[in-house]
Design an enzyme around this catalytic site. Structure first.
Site, PDB file in Angstrom:
ATOM      1  N   HIS A   1     137.195  84.768  39.431  1.00 30.66           N
ATOM      2  CA  HIS A   1     137.329  86.115  40.003  1.00 30.66           C
ATOM      3  C   HIS A   1     135.998  86.755  40.399  1.00 30.66           C
ATOM      4  O   HIS A   1     135.986  87.788  41.047  1.00 30.66           O
ATOM      5  CB  HIS A   1     138.082  87.056  39.058  1.00 30.66           C
ATOM      6  CG  HIS A   1     137.258  87.558  37.918  1.00 30.66           C
ATOM      7  ND1 HIS A   1     136.934  86.773  36.854  1.00 30.66           N
ATOM      8  CD2 HIS A   1     136.668  88.755  37.701  1.00 30.66           C
ATOM      9  CE1 HIS A   1     136.183  87.476  36.008  1.00 30.66           C
ATOM     10  NE2 HIS A   1     136.002  88.682  36.503  1.00 30.66           N
TER      11      HIS A   1
HETATM   12  C1  UD1 Z   1     136.913  93.915  37.138  1.00 37.95           C
HETATM   13  C2  UD1 Z   1     135.516  94.035  36.502  1.00 37.95           C
HETATM   14  C3  UD1 Z   1     135.101  92.689  35.926  1.00 37.95           C
HETATM   15  C4  UD1 Z   1     136.161  92.146  34.992  1.00 37.95           C
HETATM   16  C5  UD1 Z   1     137.470  92.074  35.758  1.00 37.95           C
HETATM   17  C6  UD1 Z   1     138.617  91.512  34.936  1.00 37.95           C
HETATM   18  C7  UD1 Z   1     133.993  95.630  37.607  1.00 37.95           C
HETATM   19  C8  UD1 Z   1     132.795  95.757  38.443  1.00 37.95           C
HETATM   20  N1  UD1 Z   1     134.494  94.387  37.509  1.00 37.95           N
HETATM   21  O1  UD1 Z   1     136.808  93.044  38.255  1.00 37.95           O
HETATM   22  O2  UD1 Z   1     133.889  92.858  35.210  1.00 37.95           O
HETATM   23  O3  UD1 Z   1     135.774  90.864  34.549  1.00 37.95           O
HETATM   24  O4  UD1 Z   1     137.815  93.396  36.175  1.00 37.95           O
HETATM   25  O5  UD1 Z   1     139.706  91.247  35.761  1.00 37.95           O
HETATM   26  O6  UD1 Z   1     134.446  96.598  37.047  1.00 37.95           O
HETATM   27  N2  UD1 Z   1     143.734  94.585  41.923  1.00 37.95           N
HETATM   28  C9  UD1 Z   1     145.110  94.560  41.946  1.00 37.95           C
HETATM   29  N3  UD1 Z   1     145.772  95.028  40.863  1.00 37.95           N
HETATM   30  C10 UD1 Z   1     145.141  95.498  39.767  1.00 37.95           C
HETATM   31  C11 UD1 Z   1     143.747  95.524  39.769  1.00 37.95           C
HETATM   32  C12 UD1 Z   1     143.055  95.054  40.837  1.00 37.95           C
HETATM   33  O7  UD1 Z   1     145.725  94.138  42.905  1.00 37.95           O
HETATM   34  O8  UD1 Z   1     145.830  95.879  38.787  1.00 37.95           O
HETATM   35  C13 UD1 Z   1     143.004  94.047  43.077  1.00 37.95           C
HETATM   36  C14 UD1 Z   1     142.677  95.090  44.113  1.00 37.95           C
HETATM   37  O9  UD1 Z   1     142.696  94.479  45.354  1.00 37.95           O
HETATM   38  C15 UD1 Z   1     141.252  95.473  43.778  1.00 37.95           C
HETATM   39  C16 UD1 Z   1     140.694  94.144  43.306  1.00 37.95           C
HETATM   40  O10 UD1 Z   1     141.782  93.523  42.613  1.00 37.95           O
HETATM   41  O11 UD1 Z   1     140.566  96.008  44.849  1.00 37.95           O
HETATM   42  C17 UD1 Z   1     139.485  94.229  42.422  1.00 37.95           C
HETATM   43  O12 UD1 Z   1     139.762  94.977  41.248  1.00 37.95           O
HETATM   44  P1  UD1 Z   1     138.544  95.645  40.467  1.00 37.95           P
HETATM   45  O13 UD1 Z   1     139.010  96.269  39.230  1.00 37.95           O
HETATM   46  O14 UD1 Z   1     137.763  96.508  41.378  1.00 37.95           O
HETATM   47  O15 UD1 Z   1     137.603  94.424  40.109  1.00 37.95           O
HETATM   48  P2  UD1 Z   1     137.939  93.039  39.384  1.00 37.95           P
HETATM   49  O16 UD1 Z   1     137.586  91.971  40.323  1.00 37.95           O
HETATM   50  O17 UD1 Z   1     139.289  93.002  38.749  1.00 37.95           O
END
Ligand code: UD1
Length: 369
Positions: free
Chosen positions: A208
């Protein structure tokens, strides 16, 4: 005294669970003088990324959900900062507890520090020394703005010492180990009841990190991992929501040796890791969970903040170099955990009592302020 835990992303729920339990055990003993509330920023909002963790780990429902959702780093962190500030001004907590290294961690720490509220950082002191990782910026800023730093490992303690933060530091052990120890038997009992148990060997793959999941990169990496899977064992690949669309585009070029599945709930993940031949990952938490569950790990990054897992010999860093991954798998499949491994893991990560130590220390430290 009111403590408020701020969480928002999947790995933080796993860290929050033992802290909630430690608070609950303590409250039973002292008659409710201590209050512990939970704010969920809403960084992760899908049921599979959030609600299922609260249910399985028996975390009380959040007192407040800020529903911030996804966005660019600046927009997401800024939105959380603004909403948390409003919430803290209304609630006036005595201590704000933040976890790990996500945008939620940084936003909660900054909002509290600007209001002069004391901050405790759980999982402090970790460094990859790679500032290109958004988490590294979050870690450094959070540690320097927090008042009490709970370092999960000796390396964390050393890093904080090197940044002149030793006076605020406590070596606590790792709360994620607490969660694994507390839940493994539950997970295994539940799995025995389900009929899906299979004897077939497999390995687990998770990806990820932004640095590994650019579409062109994934389009090259996944077929290479597929080739490795075809000559070793099939790869079970729970796909993070962020890369779902990209992986789906590439999937027609992959063989059945890579099995795409939905994100796994925590308890199923524990059994899946424990029974895997090895784990391939770019996650931070999974590197340790693999070690705690006696499964060898290959980390698809060039550096790790969990250096002890490499030193102990249960994790190896390969980046995304296919030849290096191939070689590391051969070595990993021949290695076994022994008494020395377990002893070293206990010394570095504690033996499942980190949350109790942290909660007791927070109460005695912050009540003297
Ligand atoms: C975040 C954390 C990372 C952690 C990871 C665990 C930061 C900078 N990164 O990364 O350290 O290891 O979580 O998973 O905070 N999305 C969904 N559904 C959700 C959540 C996210 O579809 O419930 C998708 C969305 O498109 C979103 C993308 O995932 O834009 C990224 O989510 P985000 O929380 O920004 O970062 P992670 O890559 O999950």
């Amino acid at each position: 005294m009111t403590f408020v835990s701020v969480v928002g992303a999947r790995p933080q729920f796993v860290k929050l669970a033992p802290i909630c339990q430690a608070f609950a055990e303590l409250e039973n003993g002292i008659g409710g003088v201590i209050e512990h509330k939970i704010i969920h920023t809403g960084q992760h909002y899908d049921d599979a990324m959030s609600r299922v963790f609260f249910d399985e780990l028996e975390i009380p429902s959040p007192d407040i959900n800020l529903d911030v959702g996804s966005g660019g780093h600046g927009a997401q962190t800024g939105e959380m900062l603004a909403r948390l500030e409003t919430q803290f001004i209304a609630d006036k907590p005595d201590v704000v507890i933040v976890y790990g290294d996500t945008n939620t961690t940084l936003a909660a720490c900054l909002a509290a520090a600007k209001l002069h509220l004391p901050v405790a950082h759980i999982e402090a002191g970790l460094r990859s020394f790679n500032r290109a990782m958004p988490e590294e910026i979050n870690r450094v800023a959070t540690d320097h703005c927090s008042d009490r730093l709970y370092a999960p490992t000796p390396a964390g303690v050393r890093n904080l010492d090197n940044e002149n933060l030793a006076e605020r530091t406590v070596f606590s052990g790792d709360v994620m180990r607490d969660t694994v120890i507390r839940n493994l038997a539950i997970a295994e009992r539940r799995q025995q009841k389900s009929a899906q148990d299979s004897e077939e060997a497999y390995a687990l793959l998770t990806l990820h990190r932004p640095s590994n999941t650019e579409p062109e990169l994934l389009a090259a990496l996944l077929p290479s991992l597929d080739a490795i899977a075809q000559k070793t064992v099939p790869l079970l690949f729970p796909v993070h929501p962020r890369i779902k669309a990209t992986v789906s585009d590439i999937s027609s070029r992959l063989s059945p040796a890579i099995r795409l599945i939905e994100p796994l709930p925590y308890l199923e993940m524990l059994c899946t890791v424990k029974q895997a031949s090895f784990v391939l990952t770019d996650s931070g938490g999974l590197q340790k969970e693999a070690a705690f569950l006696e499964t060898q790990c290959i980390t698809l990054r060039d550096e790790t903040e969990w250096t002890e897992t490499v030193d102990i010999g249960v994790n190896r860093l390969t980046g995304i170099n296919t030849a290096a991954i191939d070689k590391a798998i051969t070595v990993a499949m021949q290695q076994r955990f022994d008494a020395n491994t377990f002893k070293a893991l206990d010394e570095c990560f504690g033996n499942g009592q980190a949350a109790k130590l942290i909660v007791q220390d927070m109460i005695s430290h912050f009540s003297q302020q």
